[in-house]
Motif scaffolding. Sequence first.
Motif, PDB file in Angstrom:
ATOM      1  N   GLU A 435      42.948  33.617  32.498  1.00  0.00           N
ATOM      2  CA  GLU A 435      43.651  33.681  33.786  1.00  0.00           C
ATOM      3  C   GLU A 435      42.641  33.840  34.928  1.00  0.00           C
ATOM      4  O   GLU A 435      41.696  34.625  34.821  1.00  0.00           O
ATOM      5  N   THR A 463      39.539  41.091  41.004  1.00  0.00           N
ATOM      6  CA  THR A 463      40.594  41.800  40.284  1.00  0.00           C
ATOM      7  C   THR A 463      41.270  40.868  39.287  1.00  0.00           C
ATOM      8  O   THR A 463      41.427  39.670  39.529  1.00  0.00           O
ATOM      9  N   SER A 464      41.661  41.439  38.151  1.00  0.00           N
ATOM     10  CA  SER A 464      42.363  40.671  37.120  1.00  0.00           C
ATOM     11  C   SER A 464      43.259  41.613  36.346  1.00  0.00           C
ATOM     12  O   SER A 464      43.057  42.832  36.350  1.00  0.00           O
ATOM     13  N   ARG A 465      44.245  41.036  35.661  1.00  0.00           N
ATOM     14  CA  ARG A 465      45.160  41.862  34.883  1.00  0.00           C
ATOM     15  C   ARG A 465      44.561  42.244  33.534  1.00  0.00           C
ATOM     16  O   ARG A 465      44.922  43.253  32.956  1.00  0.00           O
ATOM     17  N   LYS A 466      43.661  41.411  32.992  1.00  0.00           N
ATOM     18  CA  LYS A 466      43.042  41.656  31.703  1.00  0.00           C
ATOM     19  C   LYS A 466      41.577  42.040  31.884  1.00  0.00           C
ATOM     20  O   LYS A 466      40.940  41.646  32.868  1.00  0.00           O
ATOM     21  N   LYS A 495      39.047  50.321  35.355  1.00  0.00           N
ATOM     22  CA  LYS A 495      40.499  50.271  35.146  1.00  0.00           C
ATOM     23  C   LYS A 495      41.214  50.700  36.416  1.00  0.00           C
ATOM     24  O   LYS A 495      40.854  51.682  37.062  1.00  0.00           O
ATOM     25  N   THR A 498      46.898  48.369  38.168  1.00  0.00           N
ATOM     26  CA  THR A 498      47.484  47.054  37.887  1.00  0.00           C
ATOM     27  C   THR A 498      46.612  46.186  36.983  1.00  0.00           C
ATOM     28  O   THR A 498      46.982  45.061  36.685  1.00  0.00           O
ATOM     29  N   GLY A 499      45.468  46.685  36.566  1.00  0.00           N
ATOM     30  CA  GLY A 499      44.601  45.877  35.718  1.00  0.00           C
ATOM     31  C   GLY A 499      43.178  46.371  35.753  1.00  0.00           C
ATOM     32  O   GLY A 499      42.902  47.539  35.482  1.00  0.00           O
ATOM     33  N   TYR A 500      42.251  45.480  36.140  1.00  0.00           N
ATOM     34  CA  TYR A 500      40.832  45.818  36.171  1.00  0.00           C
ATOM     35  C   TYR A 500      40.205  45.230  37.431  1.00  0.00           C
ATOM     36  O   TYR A 500      40.672  44.214  37.970  1.00  0.00           O
ATOM     37  N   TYR A 559      47.612  41.685  47.606  1.00  0.00           N
ATOM     38  CA  TYR A 559      46.349  42.301  47.216  1.00  0.00           C
ATOM     39  C   TYR A 559      45.862  43.373  48.178  1.00  0.00           C
ATOM     40  O   TYR A 559      44.820  43.948  47.968  1.00  0.00           O
TER      41      TYR A 559
END
Length: 591
Positions: A435, A463-466, A495, A498-500, A559
Amino acid sequence: MFSVALLLLLLAAGSCVNSIDLIQPDSKIVQPGQSLPITCQVSGYSLTDGSYATGWIRQCEGKPMDWILHRWGGGEIHQNNALKNKFLYYTHTSTSSVTLTGQNLQPEDTAVYYCTQHCDAFDYWGKGTQVTVSSGQTAAAPTLFPLVQCQPGPDNTITVGCLALDFFPSQLEFSWASSHGTSLNPVHYPSVPKNNKYTKVSVVKLPKSDWDAKHSFNCSAGSKSVMLKKRVSPPSPQVALLSVPRGDTQALVCTIDHFATKGFTVRWKKNAHDVSGGISFTPELVEDMYSAINILNVKKTDWDNKDVYTCEVTHAGTHKYIKKASKDPITVTLNQPSPKEIFSNNQVKLECVITGKVQSIVDNTKIVWQTDGKNVTENVTSSDTQSSSDQYSKTSTMTHSYTEWLGVTKVRCSAEGNDMTPVVQDLTVHKGDGERPKITVHVLQEDAIKGAVSEVTLVCLVTSRKLQDYYIAWTEHIGQENGEYTDGINSPPQKTKTGYSVTSVYTITKKKWDTHKIGCNVWPAGSNVSMDPQEVSKVQESVPFTLSCTDDASEEDEYSSLWSTASSFVFLFISSVFYSVILSLVKMKRQ
């Protein structure tokens, strides 16, 4: 008495019927004065056919054969008068079997009793039943041992054998089988008495090529069997002792690899005194060899006190392997790949730096690289030992093309010395799920850090969710010209709610800020290509923090919360160090 010469003459005559089987037991034991039946199962002819006769013959050791009797299918019986009162004969037509029953048997009746089928001669014989008449002695199964010739013979063969010990009675049949269908022609030697029991040997010659190919051969005798197969001498276990920090404890991991049997023990010592608490794990079998680990958790205070810990492995009952560990005389730092190298040269360079206070230890320490568990020696360079203040250091650099790097999941750098437990640092490549991340570039206000009036600090937030690694490099350019790539001060993934998030801090002079466009370039780990650069310039700076990753207002709102979370981290990160320290780091990277 049945004439042996006549018997041989009769055996030389032509047979009457094909495919005759006479099946009888291998051996029987009986006490003196008792009776003993021996049954013979016949096939291939009828017991009521008057053309054939079924009979019995015995062979006492060292004496001529004795004919006992035979009975024709029509019912006519012929018997040896000398043994007429010793044996009874029964025919069982319903089961196609005959039984010979010896009465009041004595030790002199010990013999091999053969079931025979008679036409014009004694054409077919059973394999014989060894009857032993003995007081107090019971049947004993053999103990089998494999025999292997030490050196191949002149005809390029290997002789292997099967030794049967301590069996009773003397009758024992060997059989051989090959796992690959090799034709075997064994040679069986007679049973030899010893202490009222017997010993017997069977041998067979094998092609050396079959033996070297590790084909297996099975020797059976009675109810026992043994497998013969070429074996390489088992190697000595490979023992290593690793030290891994774990919270307020230090985990000492004793690894035992590449050993052939499970027979081993692990003993822990602290300053030569036994300690308990080691955690053992069940050995795992990998390609005919075992591997195991044992872990001892040590208090951080004891570890910092430089106590010496010993892992003592005893294998096969006698062989001992000892490894010792104490607080590391050196430290190992494995740095993330330089984003500048990835963007500029499409290659990945990793640096592993070892540092210590004793020059001889640093000089004699070897840096070993591994990727995904395999040692790497190509494209690795090492520097000479350098000194700075009271510290000595040495650097090893491993280079991969980016295409090769796409297949790497884990990198390990180990510092190894002859008398030192390896010090290990691992780097795991987090590749996410493909993603695309969100990228924002922010400009820190000039008065956010006192005295920073001649510098402008920018922060690139990814930023990313995973969980995923990102390689972030910076560029400066005027107009359409592309600038050179430069490394910033990058943080590992953090962490968030909302993610990383990953941040990179970059500082330029205020003069360049007035004239240049500054680009944040992001290359996701595991991706074949980098993302489009996100750029900022003084012209865009209209709010305290300038957002330049998107022109869509909805995305900006989405964001803004992420930035508010990350901005606190960034502000604390920058405010936690003196600006002069940041400036010196940036200048060092430019050099």
